[in-house]
Design an enzyme around this catalytic site. Structure first.
Site, PDB file in Angstrom:
ATOM      1  N   ASP A 186     -26.502  22.764  15.123  1.00 41.14           N
ATOM      2  CA  ASP A 186     -26.089  24.168  14.962  1.00 41.14           C
ATOM      3  C   ASP A 186     -27.005  25.065  14.116  1.00 41.14           C
ATOM      4  O   ASP A 186     -27.420  24.671  13.022  1.00 41.14           O
ATOM      5  CB  ASP A 186     -24.733  24.241  14.249  1.00 41.14           C
ATOM      6  CG  ASP A 186     -23.740  23.234  14.748  1.00 41.14           C
ATOM      7  OD1 ASP A 186     -23.991  22.608  15.772  1.00 41.14           O
ATOM      8  OD2 ASP A 186     -22.714  23.064  14.076  1.00 41.14           O
ATOM      9  N   GLU A 201     -14.656  24.013  16.678  1.00 47.76           N
ATOM     10  CA  GLU A 201     -15.725  24.029  15.669  1.00 47.76           C
ATOM     11  C   GLU A 201     -16.359  25.417  15.622  1.00 47.76           C
ATOM     12  O   GLU A 201     -16.208  26.226  16.541  1.00 47.76           O
ATOM     13  CB  GLU A 201     -16.820  23.015  16.036  1.00 47.76           C
ATOM     14  CG  GLU A 201     -16.306  21.585  16.178  1.00 47.76           C
ATOM     15  CD  GLU A 201     -17.410  20.561  16.468  1.00 47.76           C
ATOM     16  OE1 GLU A 201     -17.415  19.516  15.817  1.00 47.76           O
ATOM     17  OE2 GLU A 201     -18.259  20.806  17.347  1.00 47.76           O
TER      18      GLU A 201
HETATM   19  C1  FRU Z   1     -20.886  21.286  15.662  1.00 48.10           C
HETATM   20  C2  FRU Z   1     -20.715  20.388  14.459  1.00 48.10           C
HETATM   21  C3  FRU Z   1     -20.007  21.132  13.347  1.00 48.10           C
HETATM   22  C4  FRU Z   1     -20.441  20.398  12.126  1.00 48.10           C
HETATM   23  C5  FRU Z   1     -21.856  20.018  12.470  1.00 48.10           C
HETATM   24  C6  FRU Z   1     -22.288  18.712  11.896  1.00 48.10           C
HETATM   25  O1  FRU Z   1     -21.957  20.955  16.471  1.00 48.10           O
HETATM   26  O2  FRU Z   1     -19.989  19.235  14.826  1.00 48.10           O
HETATM   27  O3  FRU Z   1     -18.615  21.216  13.498  1.00 48.10           O
HETATM   28  O4  FRU Z   1     -20.377  21.178  10.972  1.00 48.10           O
HETATM   29  O5  FRU Z   1     -21.930  19.984  13.882  1.00 48.10           O
HETATM   30  O6  FRU Z   1     -23.644  18.504  12.120  1.00 48.10           O
END
Ligand code: FRU
Length: 483
Positions: A47, A219
Site C-alpha cells: 500500500d 482495509e
Molecule cells: C492492505 C494491508 C493493510 C495493512 C497492510 C500491511 O494491503 O493488508 O490493511 O495495513 O496491508 O502491509
C-alpha cells in the site's frame, strides 16, 4: 545468472537507501520495470501510505509499505520517495521501522497547521498502525523537517486495538467540527474516531453492517469530499462525501479491490444515501488496491494513488529485484450516470496526460493509446506481439460493457488466479466511446476518456506488444515523451 546479479544490485540499492547514505538508484534493466510508474528501488512494496503535498517545497511525498529484507511481504516499514511531478521519484531512507509495539502497517500523514498536537506549528504527523501478535494499535510520529525523518511519540500507542483487525488510520481535519477525524478499518466495518490533538481519540460511530461487499476483510478506508462535475447541468448536487473501502478477498474478479459508498457526513456519522443496494467499484480491473489520496494536494485537486497489484498473486509476480508498483496518479470527482446514480469519476492526472509524445505507428513497451470506438456497433481491440501473445478488449454496445481479456497476455503461469477477464458497465451511453490506454511494460490502465470508469490490469508478455488492431473504431498511438 542475470536474475541473480539484478537481485544483488537491488540489495545494494536497498541497503544504501535504508542506511541514509545516498538515494537508492533504480535497477532499470528488468523487462518489467515500469518507466513512468512509481516502484520501489528494490524489494517488496504494498500500500501507498501517508501521501502529502508540501506546498512550500512543491513536493509530492509518498510513503509506502515496504519489506527491506526481501521481495515478499515481511516485517513492514514505511519507505519514502518524493517527486516534483508525480512521475520522477527520488528514493529516501526508510522513515519508520518496527519497535517493541509492533511492525509498521498502513496509515496517513497530516500537516498540523495549528499545532494541535504540540509537536510544533506545521509539524508533519504520521498516524499508522502497529501490528503485533496480540493485536493492532494506532501510533503517531512527528517530523519537523518536512517529512524527511520522523520521531515516534513516546506516548504510543494512542489508540489500542480491541479486536484482531484494527488498522489503517486515515486522518483528516474536519473544518466544520474543528477536530481530527480518523477512519479506521475494523474487520468488516469502518469505525470513525475524533480527536482535538491527534493523541486522544474518542469513538464516534461505525459504518458497514449489511451494506456493500463483505467477501473479505475491510482495509485502507478513506473519507473524502468530492465535487460533482456533470455535463447535465442541474442534475447534480454540488458535493458529496465518499467513503473508499478496500476489501480483500471479495473483489468483483477475485482477490483485492476497492469499493466505495456515496453519502453524507454529519461530523459524527457517515450515511450512504446514494444507491445503498449496489456495490460500487473504483476500478473494474484486478490490479488496483488500497487507493488513498494526497493530503493537502494543490489547487483543490483530489489526487489518488493505488497499489497496482492483487493479494492473490502479488508475492509471486515475475519481477526480480523488486515487487509491485503503483498506478498512475488519478484525479477523483463525482458524476451522475444515466440512471441518476452518483459515481466516482476517475481521470489520469494531467501530469500523465502530458506524457503523450509523438504519434507513432507501432506500439512499444511504454505508450499511450487513444481509442475511438463506435457507439452503435461493438468493437474489438487487440494488442499483440510476434509471439502471438495478446490482450483483447471488447466494447459491447448491446450489453453496454467494456471488457479486457488477459488470458493469453503472456506469462500467467505463476498463479491460477492471474488469467482473467474483467468487465465494466458503460454507465453513460455515448455516441462514440473514447478510451485511453496507459501501457508501461507490465501494466495496462484503461480509462473512459470522460472518467466514467477505469480498469487496471497487469500483463507479463515475453516481448512487448507491438501491434494494435481495432475492429469497429480506430487507434492513435503516442510515444511517451522523453522522461
Ligand atoms: C492492505 C494491508 C493493510 C495493512 C497492510 C500491511 O494491503 O493488508 O490493511 O495495513 O496491508 O502491509
Amino acid at each position: 545468472m542475470k536474475n541473480c546479479s539484478l537481485l544483488i544490485i537491488g540489495i545494494v540499492a536497498a541497503i544504501l537507501s535504508s542506511c541514509g547514505t545516498k538515494p537508492a538508484r533504480y535497477v532499470t534493466d528488468e523487462p518489467f520495470r515500469s518507466v513512468y510508474h512509481h516502484s520501489p528501488a528494490a524489494f517488496w512494496m504494498n500500500d501507498p501510505n501517508g501521501m502529502f503535498y508540501d506546498d512550500a517545497a512543491h513536493l509530492w511525498h509518498l510513503y509506502y509499505q515496504h519489506n527491506p529484507f526481501g521481495t515478499t511481504w515481511g516485517p513492514m516499514h514505511w519507505a519514502h520517495a518524493t517527486s516534483s511531478d508525480l512521475i520522477h521519484w527520488e528514493q529516501h531512507p526508510i522513515v519508520l521501522a518496527p519497535d517493541s509495539i509492533g511492525t509498521i502497517f498502513s496509515g496517513s500523514v497530516v500537516i498540523d497547521r495549528y499545532n494541535t498536537a504540540g509537536f510544533g506549528e506545521n509539524a508533519v504527523v504520521a498516524i499508522f498502525t502497529q501490528s503485533e501478535i496480540c493485536g493492532q494499535h494506532q501510533s503517531i510520529a512527528y517530523s519537523l523537517d518536512g517529512g524527511m525523518t520522523f520521531v515516534k511519540y513516546d506516548g504510543n500507542p494512542v489508540l489500542k486495538g480491541d479486536i484482531a483487525d484494527f488498522r489503517d488510520p486515515k486522518v483528516t481535519w474536519d473544518e466544520q467540527a474543528g477536530k481530527w477525524i480518523m477512519t479506521l478499518a475494523c474487520q468488516q466495518e469502518i469505525r470513525f474516531y475524533s480527536s482535538a490533538n491527534l493523541k486522544e481519540w474518542s469513538y464516534e460511530s461505525s459504518f458497514g453492517a449489511g451494506i456493500g461487499a463483505h467477501g473479505g476483510v475491510w482495509e485502507c478506508p478513506e473519507l473524502i469530499r468530492l465535487k460533482c462535475e456533470n455535463e447535465k447541468i442541474g442534475k447534480c448536487e454540488n458535493e458529496k462525501y465518499v467513503l473508499l473501502v478496500s476489501i480483500n478477498p471479495g473483489g468483483p474478479f477475485g482477490g483485492s479491490a476497492t469499493q466505495y459508498f456515496v453519502g453524507e457526513w454529519d461530523g459524527h456519522r457517515f450515511t450512504c444515501t446514494d444507491a445503498p443496494y449496489e456495490t460500487k467499484w473504483l476500478d473494474y480491473g484486478k490490479d488496483n488496491y488500497s487507493t488513498f489520496t494526497w493530503h493537502n494536494a494543490p489547487d483543490g485537486r483530489v489526487v489518488s494513488l493505488g497499489w497496482m497489484s492483487n493479494w492473490q498473486y502479488a508475492e509471486v509476480l515475475p519481477t526480480v529485484a523488486f515487487r509491485s508498483q503503483n498506478t498512475i496518479a488519478r484525479e477523483l470527482s463525482l458524476y451522475k450516470d444515466d440512471a441518476d446514480v452518483y459515481r466516482v469519476r476517475v481521470v489520469p492526472s494531467p501530469e500523465f496526460m502530458a506524457l503523450k509524445g509523438e504519434k507513432t505507428r507501432t506500439l512499444a513497451d511504454a505508450a499511450i493509446v487513444e481509442l475511438t470506438l463506435s457507439g452503435t456497433k461493438s468493437s474489438v481491440v487487440t494488442l499483440s506481439n510476434d509471439k502471438g501473445e495478446k490482450v483483447t478488449m471488447t466494447l459491447d454496445v448491446h450489453r453496454r460493457t467494456f471488457s479486457m481479456d488477459r488470458t493469453a497476455s503472456g506469462d500467467c503461469s505463476f498463479s491460477t488466479d492471474f488469467a482473467a477477464h474483467t468487465t465494466t458497465p458503460l454507465f453513460v451511453k455515448q455516441d462514440e466511446y473514447r478510451v485511453i490506454l496507459f501501457i508501461d511494460h507490465c501494466s495496462i490502465e484503461a480509462f473512459d476518456a470522460n472518467g466514467y470508469w477505469a480498469m487496471t490490469n497487469l500483463v507479463f508478455p515475453s516481448e512487448p506488444y507491438n501491434h494494435v488492431e481495432v475492429e469497429g473504431g480506430e487507434a492513435n498511438i503516442y510515444a511517451i515523451r522523453n522522461l
